[in-house]
Design a protein around this motif. Structure first.
Motif, PDB file in Angstrom:
ATOM      1  N   LEU A 348      33.956  45.724  29.454  1.00  0.00           N
ATOM      2  CA  LEU A 348      34.919  46.330  28.512  1.00  0.00           C
ATOM      3  C   LEU A 348      36.280  45.641  28.495  1.00  0.00           C
ATOM      4  O   LEU A 348      37.258  46.215  28.023  1.00  0.00           O
ATOM      5  N   MET A 349      36.396  44.415  28.985  1.00  0.00           N
ATOM      6  CA  MET A 349      37.692  43.744  29.028  1.00  0.00           C
ATOM      7  C   MET A 349      37.753  42.486  28.166  1.00  0.00           C
ATOM      8  O   MET A 349      38.818  41.925  27.967  1.00  0.00           O
ATOM      9  N   LYS A 350      36.638  42.004  27.673  1.00  0.00           N
ATOM     10  CA  LYS A 350      36.583  40.806  26.820  1.00  0.00           C
ATOM     11  C   LYS A 350      37.285  39.628  27.490  1.00  0.00           C
ATOM     12  O   LYS A 350      38.065  38.910  26.868  1.00  0.00           O
ATOM     13  N   GLU A 351      37.032  39.476  28.776  1.00  0.00           N
ATOM     14  CA  GLU A 351      37.624  38.386  29.549  1.00  0.00           C
ATOM     15  C   GLU A 351      36.561  37.721  30.406  1.00  0.00           C
ATOM     16  O   GLU A 351      35.494  38.301  30.669  1.00  0.00           O
ATOM     17  N   VAL A 352      36.869  36.501  30.807  1.00  0.00           N
ATOM     18  CA  VAL A 352      36.049  35.788  31.783  1.00  0.00           C
ATOM     19  C   VAL A 352      36.931  35.477  32.978  1.00  0.00           C
ATOM     20  O   VAL A 352      38.030  34.931  32.813  1.00  0.00           O
ATOM     21  N   TRP A 353      36.475  35.858  34.153  1.00  0.00           N
ATOM     22  CA  TRP A 353      37.220  35.588  35.379  1.00  0.00           C
ATOM     23  C   TRP A 353      36.536  34.465  36.146  1.00  0.00           C
ATOM     24  O   TRP A 353      35.311  34.480  36.338  1.00  0.00           O
ATOM     25  N   ILE A 354      37.345  33.518  36.608  1.00  0.00           N
ATOM     26  CA  ILE A 354      36.846  32.423  37.448  1.00  0.00           C
ATOM     27  C   ILE A 354      37.631  32.484  38.751  1.00  0.00           C
ATOM     28  O   ILE A 354      38.821  32.169  38.785  1.00  0.00           O
ATOM     29  N   ASP A 355      36.975  32.929  39.805  1.00  0.00           N
ATOM     30  CA  ASP A 355      37.606  33.038  41.118  1.00  0.00           C
ATOM     31  C   ASP A 355      37.235  31.823  41.965  1.00  0.00           C
ATOM     32  O   ASP A 355      36.052  31.484  42.097  1.00  0.00           O
ATOM     33  N   ILE A 356      38.254  31.175  42.526  1.00  0.00           N
ATOM     34  CA  ILE A 356      38.046  30.013  43.403  1.00  0.00           C
ATOM     35  C   ILE A 356      38.578  30.388  44.781  1.00  0.00           C
ATOM     36  O   ILE A 356      39.781  30.505  44.981  1.00  0.00           O
ATOM     37  N   ARG A 357      37.661  30.599  45.718  1.00  0.00           N
ATOM     38  CA  ARG A 357      38.023  31.069  47.053  1.00  0.00           C
ATOM     39  C   ARG A 357      37.743  29.987  48.089  1.00  0.00           C
ATOM     40  O   ARG A 357      36.678  29.375  48.078  1.00  0.00           O
ATOM     41  N   ASP A 358      38.710  29.758  48.966  1.00  0.00           N
ATOM     42  CA  ASP A 358      38.524  28.784  50.043  1.00  0.00           C
ATOM     43  C   ASP A 358      38.567  29.491  51.397  1.00  0.00           C
ATOM     44  O   ASP A 358      38.914  30.672  51.477  1.00  0.00           O
ATOM     45  N   THR A 359      38.202  28.768  52.420  1.00  0.00           N
ATOM     46  CA  THR A 359      38.226  29.308  53.787  1.00  0.00           C
ATOM     47  C   THR A 359      39.328  28.619  54.591  1.00  0.00           C
ATOM     48  O   THR A 359      39.153  28.311  55.762  1.00  0.00           O
TER      49      THR A 359
END
Length: 425
Positions: A348-359
Motif C-alpha cells: 500500500l505504499m507504491k514504493e520500492v525499498w533497497i536495503d544495503i546492510r553490511d557487517t
C-alpha cells in the motif's frame, strides 16, 4: 618464436599530491559545514535567550498588572461596603461612582453576589443586542462560573454577619499581554523559518553549481587521456608480440573509465529516466562489483519484488549510487565481511525499498547525522563526496530517498534507498 607477455591487471594509484589535495578539500568542506552548524546553533541560542528574556519581562508586567487590577477590585469592594453600610448621602454615591469609574477604566469584568447568593450587580460585561432577561441571566451565570475558577472572590462585609462577594476576571488588556509573547515568538519563529528556507535554498543552489562545475570539468579532463588510452589499446592489438589479453584487460578498464566519465557528465543535466527492471539491474551490478572488490567480502541479494516490477531510473547514475554505498561498506568492514542487499515493496505504499546492510564497524548517532555532508569521511584518503553525490542522485534526480535506516557499533550499518514504484498492470 614470439614470447607471450605475462598477464597483468593495471592498478592506478593516486599521486601523493592528489592525495594531499583530496584531504585538503575534504577538510575545507567539513570546516565549512562545521562553521555553518556553529552559526546555526549560535543564532538558535540568541533566539532562545531573547525568547526567555521576553517571556520573563512580560511575566513581570503581567504580575504587576494583576496586582494592580486586584487592588482596583478591592477598592471597588470597599466602595460597595461603604455605600451599603452608610446612611444615604449624595456624597457617598459620588465616592462610589469614582471607584466604579476606576474599575471601568481598566475594563475589569466583575460581578457582585450578595449574601443570598444572587448576582445583582455587574460591570464591564457585554451582552448581545435585543437579548431576553432569561438569556442575560444565563450569560451572567456562565461568566460567574468562569470567574470563580480564575480568581478567589473578594469579600464585601455588609455588617450584621452578612457578607457579599465580588468575582472578577482579567481585563482584556491583561489577557492580551499574557498571550502577546507567544504571538511575538510565533512571528519571530515564522520569520526565522522563512529566512532559513531562503538561506538553505541559496546554499543548495550554490552547492549545486559547485558540484555541476566540478563534475563537468572532471568529465572534460578525463576525455583526452581516454582517447589516448583507446589508441594505445589498438596499438597493442596490432602488435603480435604483445599478449592480446593485455589489450582486453586495458580495454575493460577504459570502458569503465568511459562509464565514469558519462556519470560525471550527467551531473547537472536532467537525466533521462526509463522504466527499468530494478531487481535485474541490482543483481547484475552486484555480480559485476563482487568480482572487483576483496574476495573476502561476500555479497547476497534477496529479491522480494515481483518479476515485472519496474522503477523509473537512469541506469548509469543508479549503479553509481549502489557502487558508492557498497564500496563504503567494504571500507567499513576492512575488506572482510558480508553485504546483504534486500529488495522489497511495502504494501500500500507504491514504493520500492533497497536495503544495503553490511557487517562492518557501524557508526555513532553523531556520524549518522553527518554521513551525507560534503567533506565528511572517516577515511584518511577519502574525499567525503561519494555518499553526498549518491544522496543527490537519488533525491534530486530520482525523487526518492536515501538515508541510514539503522546502525549499531560493532555490528554494521543499513542504508535504505526508497524509490517510487511504477504501477504493475
Amino acid at each position: 618464436m614470439i614470447s607471450k607477455a605475462p598477464k597483468f591487471k593495471p592498478r592506478f594509484r593516486l599521486h601523493p599530491v592528489a592525495i594531499l589535495n583530496s584531504q585538503r578539500l575534504r577538510r575545507s568542506l567539513a570546516d565549512t559545514y562545521d562553521q555553518k552548524s556553529f552559526y546555526k546553533y549560535a543564532i538558535g541560542l540568541i533566539l532562545l535567550l531573547l525568547s526567555i528574556g521576553s517571556l520573563y519581562y512580560t511575566d513581570k508586567l503581567v504580575e504587576e498588572l494583576e496586582q494592580r487590577e486586584e487592588r482596583e477590585v478591592q477598592l471597588y469592594a470597599e466602595g460597595l461596603r461603604y455605600v451599603f453600610n452608610s446612611p444615604f448621602d449624595e456624597n457617598f454615591n459620588v465616592v462610589y461612582q469614582v471607584i466604579q469609574d476606576a474599575v471601568n477604566f481598566y475594563q475589569i469584568p466583575a460581578i457582585y453576589v450578595n449574601e443570598n447568593n444572587l448576582a445583582n450587580q455587574y460591570i464591564n460585561i457585554s451582552f448581545p443586542k435585543k437579548i431576553s432577561p432569561q438569556e442575560k441571566e444565563r450569560i451572567i451565570q456562565e461568566k460567574l462560573a468562569d470567574m470563580k475558577l480564575e480568581h478567589p472572590p473578594i469579600p464585601v462585609e455588609l455588617g450584621k454577619n452578612r457578607t457579599g462577594y465580588i468575582y472578577y476576571s482579567n481585563s482584556f488588556l491583561l489577557t492580551q499581554l499574557r498571550y502577546y509573547p507567544f504571538l511575538q515568538l510565533s512571528v519571530m519563529l515564522f520569520i526565522g523559518y522563512l529566512a532559513y528556507l531562503a538561506f538553505s535554498s541559496e546554499r543548495k543552489a550554490e552547492q549545486n553549481r559547485v558540484w555541476v562545475g566540478l563534475a563537468k570539468e572532471t568529465a572534460h579532463q578525463l576525455g583526452t587521456p581516454l582517447s589516448s588510452l583507446m589508441a594505445w589499446v589498438e596499438y597493442f592489438r596490432s602488435d603480435p608480440a604483445i599478449d592480446p589479453s593485455i589489450a582486453e584487460e586495458i580495454e575493460k578498464d577504459v570502458i569503465r573509465l568511459e562509464m565514469i566519465t558519462t556519470r560525471f557528465s550527467n551531473i547537472g543535466s536532467v537525466p533521462t529516466l526509463k522504466e527499468e527492471p530494478v531487481s535485474e539491474i541490482v543483481a547484475n551490478f552486484i555480480d559485476y562489483l563482487e568480482k572487483r572488490v576483496s574476495s573476502k567480502v561476500k555479497f547476497s541479494v534477496y529479491n522480494q519484488l515481483a518479476k515485472e516490477q519496474t522503477v523509473l531510473l537512469n541506469k548509469n547514475l543508479f549503479e553509481w549510487v549502489i557502487e558508492n554505498i557498497c564500496k563504503n561498506a567494504v571500507d567499513a568492514m576492512g575488506g572482510i565481511g558480508e553485504i546483504h542487499v534486500t529488495l522489497q515493496a511495502p504494501p500500500l505504499m507504491k514504493e520500492v525499498w533497497i536495503d544495503i546492510r553490511d557487517t562492518g564497524k557501524g557508526m555513532s548517532k553523531a556520524n549518522m547525522n553527518k554521513i551525507f555532508n560534503p567533506g565528511f569521511s572517516t577515511k584518511k584518503r577519502g574525499w567525503g563526496l561519494g555518499l553526498t553525490l549518491a544522496k543527490r542522485i537519488i533525491e534530486n534526480y530520482h525523487l526518492g530517498k536515501l538515508y541510514v535506516k539503522s546502525s549499531e557499533i560493532g555490528k554494521g550499518t543499513t542504508f535504505r534507498i526508497s524509490l517510487r514504484a511504477t504501477i504493475i498492470e
